[in-house]
Design a protein around this motif. Sequence first.
Motif, PDB file in Angstrom:
ATOM      1  N   VAL A  28      -7.325  10.402  15.631  1.00 54.20           N
ATOM      2  CA  VAL A  28      -7.054  11.281  14.480  1.00 54.20           C
ATOM      3  C   VAL A  28      -6.024  10.747  13.517  1.00 54.20           C
ATOM      4  O   VAL A  28      -6.295  11.014  12.399  1.00 54.20           O
ATOM      5  CB  VAL A  28      -6.463  12.491  15.292  1.00 54.20           C
ATOM      6  CG1 VAL A  28      -6.132  13.294  14.444  1.00 54.20           C
ATOM      7  CG2 VAL A  28      -7.331  13.191  16.121  1.00 54.20           C
ATOM      8  N   ASP A  29      -5.163  10.116  14.138  1.00 54.46           N
ATOM      9  CA  ASP A  29      -4.116   9.413  13.192  1.00 54.46           C
ATOM     10  C   ASP A  29      -3.196   8.409  14.056  1.00 54.46           C
ATOM     11  O   ASP A  29      -3.298   8.320  15.158  1.00 54.46           O
ATOM     12  CB  ASP A  29      -3.015  10.414  12.616  1.00 54.46           C
ATOM     13  CG  ASP A  29      -2.030  10.179  11.539  1.00 54.46           C
ATOM     14  OD1 ASP A  29      -2.518   9.200  11.057  1.00 54.46           O
ATOM     15  OD2 ASP A  29      -1.318  10.620  11.258  1.00 54.46           O
ATOM     16  N   TRP A  30      -2.420   7.596  13.182  1.00 58.80           N
ATOM     17  CA  TRP A  30      -1.709   6.700  13.686  1.00 58.80           C
ATOM     18  C   TRP A  30      -0.516   6.274  12.787  1.00 58.80           C
ATOM     19  O   TRP A  30      -0.490   6.449  11.625  1.00 58.80           O
ATOM     20  CB  TRP A  30      -2.681   5.327  13.930  1.00 58.80           C
ATOM     21  CG  TRP A  30      -3.335   4.497  13.000  1.00 58.80           C
ATOM     22  CD1 TRP A  30      -2.734   3.673  11.990  1.00 58.80           C
ATOM     23  CD2 TRP A  30      -4.551   4.919  12.307  1.00 58.80           C
ATOM     24  NE1 TRP A  30      -3.437   3.131  11.054  1.00 58.80           N
ATOM     25  CE2 TRP A  30      -4.619   4.158  11.173  1.00 58.80           C
ATOM     26  CE3 TRP A  30      -5.614   5.858  12.594  1.00 58.80           C
ATOM     27  CZ2 TRP A  30      -5.669   3.998  10.394  1.00 58.80           C
ATOM     28  CZ3 TRP A  30      -6.724   5.558  11.769  1.00 58.80           C
ATOM     29  CH2 TRP A  30      -6.775   4.919  10.890  1.00 58.80           C
ATOM     30  N   GLN A  31       0.574   5.445  13.465  1.00 59.17           N
ATOM     31  CA  GLN A  31       1.718   5.267  12.810  1.00 59.17           C
ATOM     32  C   GLN A  31       1.266   3.924  11.888  1.00 59.17           C
ATOM     33  O   GLN A  31       1.491   2.762  12.372  1.00 59.17           O
ATOM     34  CB  GLN A  31       2.806   5.123  13.694  1.00 59.17           C
ATOM     35  CG  GLN A  31       3.301   6.166  14.650  1.00 59.17           C
ATOM     36  CD  GLN A  31       3.718   7.317  13.739  1.00 59.17           C
ATOM     37  OE1 GLN A  31       4.195   7.156  12.838  1.00 59.17           O
ATOM     38  NE2 GLN A  31       3.734   8.604  14.122  1.00 59.17           N
ATOM     39  N   HIS A  32       1.106   4.248  10.523  1.00 63.21           N
ATOM     40  CA  HIS A  32       0.642   2.907   9.650  1.00 63.21           C
ATOM     41  C   HIS A  32       1.743   1.941   9.583  1.00 63.21           C
ATOM     42  O   HIS A  32       1.566   0.773   9.213  1.00 63.21           O
ATOM     43  CB  HIS A  32       0.292   3.434   8.391  1.00 63.21           C
ATOM     44  CG  HIS A  32      -0.949   4.477   8.525  1.00 63.21           C
ATOM     45  ND1 HIS A  32      -2.077   4.043   8.173  1.00 63.21           N
ATOM     46  CD2 HIS A  32      -1.037   5.732   8.681  1.00 63.21           C
ATOM     47  CE1 HIS A  32      -3.074   4.919   8.335  1.00 63.21           C
ATOM     48  NE2 HIS A  32      -2.445   6.271   8.642  1.00 63.21           N
ATOM     49  N   THR A  33       2.851   2.455   9.693  1.00 66.04           N
ATOM     50  CA  THR A  33       4.114   1.537   9.582  1.00 66.04           C
ATOM     51  C   THR A  33       4.589   0.909  10.534  1.00 66.04           C
ATOM     52  O   THR A  33       5.590   0.029  10.601  1.00 66.04           O
ATOM     53  CB  THR A  33       5.423   1.963   8.816  1.00 66.04           C
ATOM     54  OG1 THR A  33       6.002   3.315   9.519  1.00 66.04           O
ATOM     55  CG2 THR A  33       4.849   2.793   7.269  1.00 66.04           C
TER      56      THR A  33
ATOM     57  N   PRO B 274       8.989  -7.119   5.047  1.00 64.83           N
ATOM     58  CA  PRO B 274       9.908  -7.044   3.920  1.00 64.83           C
ATOM     59  C   PRO B 274      10.706  -5.473   4.247  1.00 64.83           C
ATOM     60  O   PRO B 274       9.947  -4.797   4.652  1.00 64.83           O
ATOM     61  CB  PRO B 274       9.112  -6.891   2.856  1.00 64.83           C
ATOM     62  CG  PRO B 274       7.674  -6.670   3.212  1.00 64.83           C
ATOM     63  CD  PRO B 274       7.435  -7.260   4.630  1.00 64.83           C
ATOM     64  N   SER B 275      11.741  -5.516   3.999  1.00 66.23           N
ATOM     65  CA  SER B 275      12.523  -4.419   3.974  1.00 66.23           C
ATOM     66  C   SER B 275      12.844  -3.700   2.486  1.00 66.23           C
ATOM     67  O   SER B 275      13.446  -4.593   1.730  1.00 66.23           O
ATOM     68  CB  SER B 275      13.706  -4.577   4.676  1.00 66.23           C
ATOM     69  OG  SER B 275      14.414  -3.247   4.915  1.00 66.23           O
ATOM     70  N   ARG B 276      12.801  -2.451   2.120  1.00 70.83           N
ATOM     71  CA  ARG B 276      13.179  -1.957   1.215  1.00 70.83           C
ATOM     72  C   ARG B 276      14.598  -1.609   1.157  1.00 70.83           C
ATOM     73  O   ARG B 276      15.261  -1.332   1.934  1.00 70.83           O
ATOM     74  CB  ARG B 276      12.217  -0.709   0.810  1.00 70.83           C
ATOM     75  CG  ARG B 276      10.768  -1.005   0.573  1.00 70.83           C
ATOM     76  CD  ARG B 276      10.085   0.468   0.425  1.00 70.83           C
ATOM     77  NE  ARG B 276       8.614   0.274   0.139  1.00 70.83           N
ATOM     78  CZ  ARG B 276       7.714   0.989  -0.127  1.00 70.83           C
ATOM     79  NH1 ARG B 276       8.178   2.243   0.034  1.00 70.83           N
ATOM     80  NH2 ARG B 276       6.567   0.716  -0.578  1.00 70.83           N
TER      81      ARG B 276
ATOM     82  N   TYR C  62      -1.507  -3.814  10.184  1.00 72.36           N
ATOM     83  CA  TYR C  62      -2.943  -4.303   9.546  1.00 72.36           C
ATOM     84  C   TYR C  62      -3.898  -3.969  10.177  1.00 72.36           C
ATOM     85  O   TYR C  62      -5.083  -4.262  10.275  1.00 72.36           O
ATOM     86  CB  TYR C  62      -2.850  -5.891   9.598  1.00 72.36           C
ATOM     87  CG  TYR C  62      -1.511  -6.440   9.081  1.00 72.36           C
ATOM     88  CD1 TYR C  62      -1.438  -6.374   7.539  1.00 72.36           C
ATOM     89  CD2 TYR C  62      -0.850  -7.367   9.647  1.00 72.36           C
ATOM     90  CE1 TYR C  62      -0.321  -6.947   6.676  1.00 72.36           C
ATOM     91  CE2 TYR C  62       0.293  -7.834   8.818  1.00 72.36           C
ATOM     92  CZ  TYR C  62       0.494  -7.682   7.568  1.00 72.36           C
ATOM     93  OH  TYR C  62       1.649  -8.343   6.960  1.00 72.36           O
ATOM     94  N   VAL C  63      -3.858  -2.863  10.941  1.00 76.01           N
ATOM     95  CA  VAL C  63      -4.911  -2.206  11.833  1.00 76.01           C
ATOM     96  C   VAL C  63      -5.422  -1.139  11.132  1.00 76.01           C
ATOM     97  O   VAL C  63      -4.714  -0.155  10.742  1.00 76.01           O
ATOM     98  CB  VAL C  63      -4.555  -1.856  13.137  1.00 76.01           C
ATOM     99  CG1 VAL C  63      -5.881  -1.700  14.098  1.00 76.01           C
ATOM    100  CG2 VAL C  63      -4.026  -3.351  13.776  1.00 76.01           C
ATOM    101  N   ASP C  64      -6.769  -0.919  11.005  1.00 77.46           N
ATOM    102  CA  ASP C  64      -7.511   0.128  10.536  1.00 77.46           C
ATOM    103  C   ASP C  64      -8.335   0.877  11.810  1.00 77.46           C
ATOM    104  O   ASP C  64      -9.282   0.357  11.935  1.00 77.46           O
ATOM    105  CB  ASP C  64      -8.187   0.114   9.258  1.00 77.46           C
ATOM    106  CG  ASP C  64      -8.938   1.491   8.647  1.00 77.46           C
ATOM    107  OD1 ASP C  64      -8.606   2.329   9.131  1.00 77.46           O
ATOM    108  OD2 ASP C  64      -9.274   1.136   7.449  1.00 77.46           O
ATOM    109  N   LEU C  65      -8.134   2.013  12.156  1.00 83.74           N
ATOM    110  CA  LEU C  65      -8.971   2.546  13.144  1.00 83.74           C
ATOM    111  C   LEU C  65      -9.646   3.841  12.926  1.00 83.74           C
ATOM    112  O   LEU C  65     -10.214   4.749  13.559  1.00 83.74           O
ATOM    113  CB  LEU C  65      -8.107   3.092  14.343  1.00 83.74           C
ATOM    114  CG  LEU C  65      -7.276   1.900  15.286  1.00 83.74           C
ATOM    115  CD1 LEU C  65      -6.404   2.597  16.324  1.00 83.74           C
ATOM    116  CD2 LEU C  65      -8.169   0.677  15.797  1.00 83.74           C
TER     117      LEU C  65
END
Length: 633
Positions: A404-409, A496-498, A415-418
């Motif tokens: 359904v969803d995942w934590q993209h960060t 990298p950190s913003r 780098y994973v797309d499910l």
Amino acid sequence: MHLLSPWSLLWLPLIWGAIILLYILKLRRKDVEVSSLYLWQQVIRDVQANAPFQKLRYNPLLLMQLLIALLLILALSQPVLRLLTRGGRTLVLVVDTGVTMRATDGSPTRLDQAKEVAYRLISQLRPGDRMIVIAAGSSPQALTGFTDNRTELRRAIGTLQASEAPPDMHTALQLASELAQTTGNGGLVELVTDGCFSHMDTASLSLGNNIGLRAYIVGKSDDNVGIVAFDYRRLVGYQHGLEVLASTQNFSSHPSKFIEELYAGKQLVDAREISLGPGATHTDTYAMQEPPGALPLKFHLDVKDDLSTDNTAYLVLAPKRIFKVLLTGAENIFLENALEVDPDLQVDVSPNYPGDAVAQKYDVVIFYNAAPKTLPPGHYLFIHCSGDRSPAQLTGATASVETVDWQHTDPVMRYVDLTNQRFDDVLLSTPKPWAREVVTGDSGPLIVEGEDGPTRSLFFAFDPDQSRLPLSVAFPILISESIRWLATGEATEGLPSRAGQPVTLAAAPGATSVLVRLPDGSARRVGLGPDGRALFNDTDQCGFYSVTGGYPVGIGGRTANDRGLFAISLNNPEASNIAPVKKLPFEAPNPQAERGKPVVVLHPFLPWLVLLALIALGFEWYLFHRRPFFVRG
């Protein structure tokens, strides 16, 4: 008119009486013996006419002295005029100090223009008004308390400086609303900004029914080209290759031509000429060799625009590490192939768990389909099985689950797309109190991660053989990212950190603090918690930070002399879009708060009375020196 000190008028008859008495008294003469009365006939006549009092004659000097005494006595009585006006407002002045306020389309910057607006608002304070100043930066803070002291308010505005990080405007306005509500009578929030901050969920912004919000927009230009991404990755399947990626975007309404430059340390690696149309984005990749140690990278745009902060981005190439991995359980070709793809992994395979003593020699232990019930602290990946060190508690099983969803960060999922992945034979579970859900399926968690003291573990609820995931490129990346996070608690590379985001710092066991040196050369001593870690929040500057006695977790790398290095950049498309808004969608007019309430104002006459007394005194001095012409008798 009212007198604040009416009893002071009692001095009037006493002072007037004393002045008049001095004018009607005659001088007492002394007898004078002379040799000839002829020469002193006038003196004899005066002595003969001597009396205690004389007739009060018209004298302008007397009138002026009486007038001066009257004015001074009235001043002592403090006469005031009571007037009814509107005021007594509660005002919260919020000034945006985010990175876009550094844009040079103001006078000379947008923040300077905002200060002029703030000074004008302070000068317009009404009687009884109270104001507080809030700086809306990455960490909003109140610079004053509620006060009607205009000097104190202007001094606070003068200290404002624009940071290199986006503002946390949601928190700033929530703070302003809460402060305005402390009076109980409502208030008005006055926001000075260019409106170039991240999109806010206006539904969650609760200002209160009796709180108004009025915005003053500054800025006029959209002329900016900025770096929106700067990252790197090691190429899977190559021993010494890595790839640096940089993306730039033209946010202005006209084309832009510039030079982009990549530096490794102080050495120029590459330079390219780029042309971008309005709103266009350009991405470049740079191939580099594996560095022997932590290597600072700088990506710079040689371009003239209104915001220079996003023309330079920073990154630290972390040194390569080899991780020892133990895979136990049933044979799984897909899983073994995924581990072999990564050249940074040294993998041993065992059908059975060799025991705690052997397992503790590895950076990560992977359990597939079976795991011991009890394990010592360590770094574990549980695939379709669980144990006491697993971050998930099993509750059952199900035949089929779709993502359904995942934590993209999250470091594991970066780098994973499910998308559209379906799994059969899935274990149902709930995360333990110290764990968090990373991937969510339609029947519950699919991936759970957590840290419990020295233990760091991952739980995969699915069997890779019962899905199409091993046939996609996402599977070896998922395994590689999981191994690195389990072994180090960090992402694969120097994530990298913003600017404005906190950074986790860590040190060897027993250390109580680390020293952080900021890009401007200043230093901060940061205390560590019992777990040897601490959050460092002072990241509003873009550039390289060095950590003495410790290292950053998840970003950067280590250099010589036990020193960690990490980089902070803007890398924020929303912050680089400096086009000012015309109107903020969450403005909330409140006429009652703007009008205020009826307030009685006391206008004192003291300054005017003193001024009149001084004028009268000067005129009396003039008459004194001109008295032969003015005095009659």
